[in-house]
Design an enzyme around this catalytic site. Structure first.
Site, PDB file in Angstrom:
ATOM      1  N   ARG A   1      30.453  45.958  41.923  1.00 23.05           N
ATOM      2  CA  ARG A   1      30.552  46.611  43.245  1.00 23.05           C
ATOM      3  C   ARG A   1      32.008  46.810  43.650  1.00 23.05           C
ATOM      4  NH1 ARG A   1      32.011  44.182  47.724  1.00 23.05           N
ATOM      5  NH2 ARG A   1      31.750  42.145  46.752  1.00 23.05           N
ATOM      6  N   ARG A   2      32.803  45.750  43.574  1.00 23.10           N
ATOM      7  CA  ARG A   2      34.217  45.862  43.938  1.00 23.10           C
ATOM      8  C   ARG A   2      34.941  46.820  43.003  1.00 23.10           C
ATOM      9  NH1 ARG A   2      34.307  39.419  44.139  1.00 23.10           N
ATOM     10  NH2 ARG A   2      33.768  39.047  46.330  1.00 23.10           N
TER      11      ARG A   2
ATOM     12  N   THR B   1      38.496  40.855  39.009  1.00 22.96           N
ATOM     13  CA  THR B   1      37.255  40.710  39.764  1.00 22.96           C
ATOM     14  C   THR B   1      36.089  40.669  38.788  1.00 22.96           C
ATOM     15  OG1 THR B   1      35.767  41.672  41.421  1.00 22.96           O
ATOM     16  CG2 THR B   1      37.048  43.210  40.096  1.00 22.96           C
TER      17      THR B   1
ATOM     18  N   ARG C   1      24.187  23.488  43.279  1.00 25.27           N
ATOM     19  CA  ARG C   1      25.089  23.450  42.141  1.00 25.27           C
ATOM     20  C   ARG C   1      26.210  22.457  42.439  1.00 25.27           C
ATOM     21  NH1 ARG C   1      27.411  29.037  41.781  1.00 25.27           N
ATOM     22  NH2 ARG C   1      28.420  28.227  39.908  1.00 25.27           N
TER      23      ARG C   1
ATOM     24  N   SER D   1      29.591  22.954  41.991  1.00 26.20           N
ATOM     25  CA  SER D   1      30.934  23.479  42.239  1.00 26.20           C
ATOM     26  C   SER D   1      31.411  23.053  43.630  1.00 26.20           C
ATOM     27  CB  SER D   1      30.933  25.009  42.153  1.00 26.20           C
ATOM     28  OG  SER D   1      30.253  25.570  43.257  1.00 26.20           O
TER      29      SER D   1
ATOM     30  N   ARG E   1      35.749  35.484  35.181  1.00 31.20           N
ATOM     31  CA  ARG E   1      34.611  34.615  35.479  1.00 31.20           C
ATOM     32  C   ARG E   1      35.134  33.232  35.851  1.00 31.20           C
ATOM     33  NH1 ARG E   1      29.475  35.223  33.119  1.00 31.20           N
ATOM     34  NH2 ARG E   1      29.045  33.158  33.972  1.00 31.20           N
ATOM     35  N   GLY E   2      34.253  32.407  36.404  1.00 27.66           N
ATOM     36  CA  GLY E   2      34.609  31.043  36.766  1.00 27.66           C
ATOM     37  C   GLY E   2      34.512  30.821  38.259  1.00 27.66           C
ATOM     38  N   ASN E   3      34.511  29.534  38.664  1.00 29.11           N
ATOM     39  CA  ASN E   3      34.471  29.251  40.093  1.00 29.11           C
ATOM     40  C   ASN E   3      35.823  29.576  40.724  1.00 29.11           C
ATOM     41  OD1 ASN E   3      36.209  27.005  39.674  1.00 29.11           O
ATOM     42  ND2 ASN E   3      34.477  25.639  39.317  1.00 29.11           N
TER      43      ASN E   3
ATOM     44  N   LYS F   1      24.556  36.028  48.912  1.00 30.61           N
ATOM     45  CA  LYS F   1      24.930  37.133  48.025  1.00 30.61           C
ATOM     46  C   LYS F   1      24.629  36.822  46.565  1.00 30.61           C
ATOM     47  CE  LYS F   1      29.822  35.970  47.195  1.00 30.61           C
ATOM     48  NZ  LYS F   1      29.740  35.947  45.735  1.00 30.61           N
ATOM     49  N   ASP F   2      24.446  35.543  46.220  1.00 29.51           N
ATOM     50  CA  ASP F   2      24.166  35.160  44.840  1.00 29.51           C
ATOM     51  C   ASP F   2      22.684  35.134  44.515  1.00 29.51           C
ATOM     52  OD1 ASP F   2      26.865  34.877  44.334  1.00 29.51           O
ATOM     53  OD2 ASP F   2      26.890  32.743  44.827  1.00 29.51           O
TER      54      ASP F   2
ATOM     55  N   SER G   1      33.069  41.551  39.831  1.00 25.39           N
ATOM     56  CA  SER G   1      32.059  42.307  40.566  1.00 25.39           C
ATOM     57  C   SER G   1      32.081  43.780  40.205  1.00 25.39           C
ATOM     58  CB  SER G   1      32.292  42.138  42.076  1.00 25.39           C
ATOM     59  OG  SER G   1      31.608  43.126  42.810  1.00 25.39           O
TER      60      SER G   1
ATOM     61  N   CYS H   1      22.340  42.900  40.005  1.00 25.88           N
ATOM     62  CA  CYS H   1      23.779  42.662  39.922  1.00 25.88           C
ATOM     63  C   CYS H   1      24.502  43.713  39.086  1.00 25.88           C
ATOM     64  CB  CYS H   1      24.061  41.263  39.370  1.00 25.88           C
ATOM     65  SG  CYS H   1      23.613  41.078  37.628  1.00 25.88           S
TER      66      CYS H   1
ATOM     67  N   THR I   1      38.897  27.850  39.172  1.00 18.55           N
ATOM     68  CA  THR I   1      39.210  28.367  37.839  1.00 18.55           C
ATOM     69  C   THR I   1      39.897  29.725  37.937  1.00 18.55           C
ATOM     70  OG1 THR I   1      37.346  27.197  36.844  1.00 18.55           O
ATOM     71  CG2 THR I   1      38.216  29.094  35.637  1.00 18.55           C
ATOM     72  N   ARG I   2      39.408  30.577  38.821  1.00 17.36           N
ATOM     73  CA  ARG I   2      39.994  31.912  38.959  1.00 17.36           C
ATOM     74  C   ARG I   2      41.421  31.829  39.507  1.00 17.36           C
ATOM     75  NH1 ARG I   2      35.199  36.212  40.494  1.00 17.36           N
ATOM     76  NH2 ARG I   2      33.534  35.151  39.374  1.00 17.36           N
TER      77      ARG I   2
END
Length: 561
Positions: free
Chosen positions: A134-135, A130, A9, A11, A152-154, A80-81, A132, A245, A157-158
């Site tokens: 899970r978190r 977040t 990708r 990013s 959301r976002g890379n 993890k992705d 996630s 996910c 961005t976050r």
């Protein structure tokens, strides 16, 4: 092999990872490498949570297609992705030593740094971002009052959203921050007793064609035995549990002396219940360790958390073309979806007003989309590269509508906090001067008058056009709804629009009979507008999610049944 093509990708983090692998291959005397940047579905702008968009495969789909097509030889991912289900013909291997697997707390630049993770999270009024599940589940278990918001976002961005004041803190993978030279932003690490990481977190994974022995041999030179064993144990656990996910699952395997220790947790999405298990085994039996810990989780009750709707039949009344995502979300939760559409989406009787509005799209100051159907109806008339909306600011009622716009590359400027058309009017009137503004509303033929009337009262010139019609279904084919309800063959009936409610009541012969047939059935409504339609028909809504989205509705059903 003259050159190894690495798919990645675009990013900053993905490029760092690809360049790290390329450097390691060169250091081992491997072939020259060439980076091939591939844009994936997950790179499209979206505000919807990952689970609502289609899961982890969004970030690897196009890269895996390039592998299978022979356009690249090797793909580099954050382990993890990677989705648990592996595509036939592809192999995955862990490479290099694992990075820091912890999650880290990153604070808004205006907040004082320092303190423990517990101290930060116990501070009153903190908004934590977040993406996630899970978190979210683990943090809600420990801090029930914590205000957790989706993001959301890379990474960049976050962080911009954080520093712009949209959040007070973010939870991000420490390894990703360290790889981007942003470790100084980490205010505290979440201890494993508080939040176990995602399976594979901190590990780089190389994916290649299974029959490509030359690439496989290159990958083998990058292997670290402990990391390989850890990823094997963690991915085996995921596969044995059938997790994806949407599953609040944490897992962490680490070498301790000559052994491998695996810790894992399965949580209810709202954090109300957690099930923990751990086990120890040899590095050579990492897969066996993962399978044993998965079995222990299931024996401890994780199956109920993973499949809370097992044995339940849920009626979906949405149109066929919109039912698939809802059905998939219910299946993940263990339910058996029964799709019997109550309405069809069709073109307007007279499409000339919509065609003219599309031709004049660039002349409007605002365009308010109240549904994904309205988005599709309008943008389908603006072919390919001509899907330009000028300088118009875009309003999307609800995250599903915003996500549909993002799918077409259109950024949303305003999403009202309440996912109702009336709330959109209130937010625009309160925050913007609408005097003389030209506003386009591409809506359903049966849409209520509150939205355009409120905007006109605020001084706007409103063009309200019919973008589509909802038609009642008059024949359910071989499905006898009344018989299924009378036999107790349905446990939950869901409604996502007022039109579906009205058709359902009509097909069952009126409100009285519908009410009697639904006496032993849970009725789920997607939001307040649909709930109002139920109440007008003399019916009740037993389940209403806090957020008016299909995934939120599925989760609410899981919590209540």
């Amino acid at each position: 092999m003259s050159r190894l093509r690495l798919g990645t990708r675009g990013s900053p983090l993905a490029l760092w990872q690809a360049n790290r692998i390329a450097a390691a291959i060169a250091a081992c005397g491997g072939p020259p490498t060439e980076l091939v940047v591939i844009r994936t579905s997950g790179d499209r702008p979206s505000e919807r949570p990952l689970a609502e968009e289609g899961g982890k495969r969004l970030f690897v789909k196009e890269i895996e297609e390039a592998l299978l097509d022979g356009r690249v030889d090797l793909a580099v991912h954050s382990a993890k992705d990677l989705p648990a289900d592996r595509l036939p013909g592809l192999a995955v291997a862990a490479v290099l030593e694992r990075g820091d697997p912890h999650d880290g707390i990153v604070l808004n630049a205006d907040r004082p740094a320092g303190g423990s993770a517990d101290g930060i999270l116990r501070a009153g009024g903190i908004r934590v971002g977040t993406g996630s599940i899970r978190r979210t589940a683990q943090l809600r278990h420990a801090y029930p009052e914590l205000d957790i918001l989706p993001i959301r976002g890379n990474v960049g961005t976050r962080l911009r959203k954080l520093d712009d004041g949209q959040y007070d803190a973010l939870i991000l993978a420490a390894a990703g921050l360290e790889r981007l030279d942003l470790a100084h932003r980490i205010a505290a690490h979440l201890p494993f007793d508080l939040c176990l990481p995602a399976p594979g977190q901190g590990i780089l994974a190389a994916e290649y064609r299974g029959d490509d022995t030359a690439t496989r041999d290159v990958v083998a030179t990058l292997a670290d035995a402990g990391t390989v064993a850890a990823l094997t144990a963690e991915r085996t656990l995921v596969e044995a549990l059938g997790a994806d996910c949407r599953t609040p699952l944490g897992a962490m395997a680490a070498v301790e002396g000559d052994s491998l220790r695996l810790r894992a947790i399965v949580a209810a999405p709202d954090g109300s219940h957690l099930i923990r298990q751990a086990g120890t085994g040899s590095l050579d039996d990492a897969a066996g360790l993962g399978a044993r810990v998965a079995r222990a989780l299931l024996e401890g009750g994780a199956g109920r958390l993973l499949r809370p709707l097992a044995g339940r039949r849920v009626l979906i009344t949405r149109p066929h073309h919109q039912a698939a995502d809802f059905a998939d979300a219910l299946r993940v939760l263990g339910a058996e979806p029964v799709i019997v559409p109550m309405i069809r989406i069709v073109a307007p009787d007279d499409d000339r007003p919509l065609a003219q509005a599309c031709a004049d799209a660039a002349s409007f100051d605002w365009i308010v989309f109240t549904s994904a159907n309205g988005v599709e109806a309008m943008l389908s008339r603006l072919p390919g590269r001509d899907r330009r909306l000028g300088d118009a600011r875009i309003v999307a009622v609800g995250p599903a509508t915003a996500a549909r716009l993002a799918h077409h590359g259109i950024r949303t400027d305003v999403i009202p906090k309440q996912h109702r058309a009336e709330a959109a009017a209130e937010e625009l009137i309160h925050n913007y001067d609408l005097g003389g503004a030209r506003i386009l509303l591409p809506r359903a033929s049966l849409a209520t008058r509150e939205l355009p009337d409120a905007l006109r009262e605020a001084g706007a010139t409103v063009t309200d056009v019919t973008a589509y019609r909802t038609m009642a279904v008059t024949d359910t084919g071989d499905t006898n709804l009344a018989d299924m309800l009378a036999r107790g063959a349905l446990h939950v009936v869901t409604f996502t629009s007022p039109s579906a409610v009205r058709t359902f009541v009509t097909l069952l012969g009126g409100s009285d009979r519908a009410g009697k047939l639904l006496a032993g059935v849970a009725v789920a409504s997607i939001g307040p507008v649909t709930t109002a339609a139920l109440e007008e028909s003399g019916l009740r809504a037993d389940i209403v999610p806090e957020t008016a989205t299909v995934p939120a509705l599925a989760e609410a059903i899981a919590r209540r049944t």
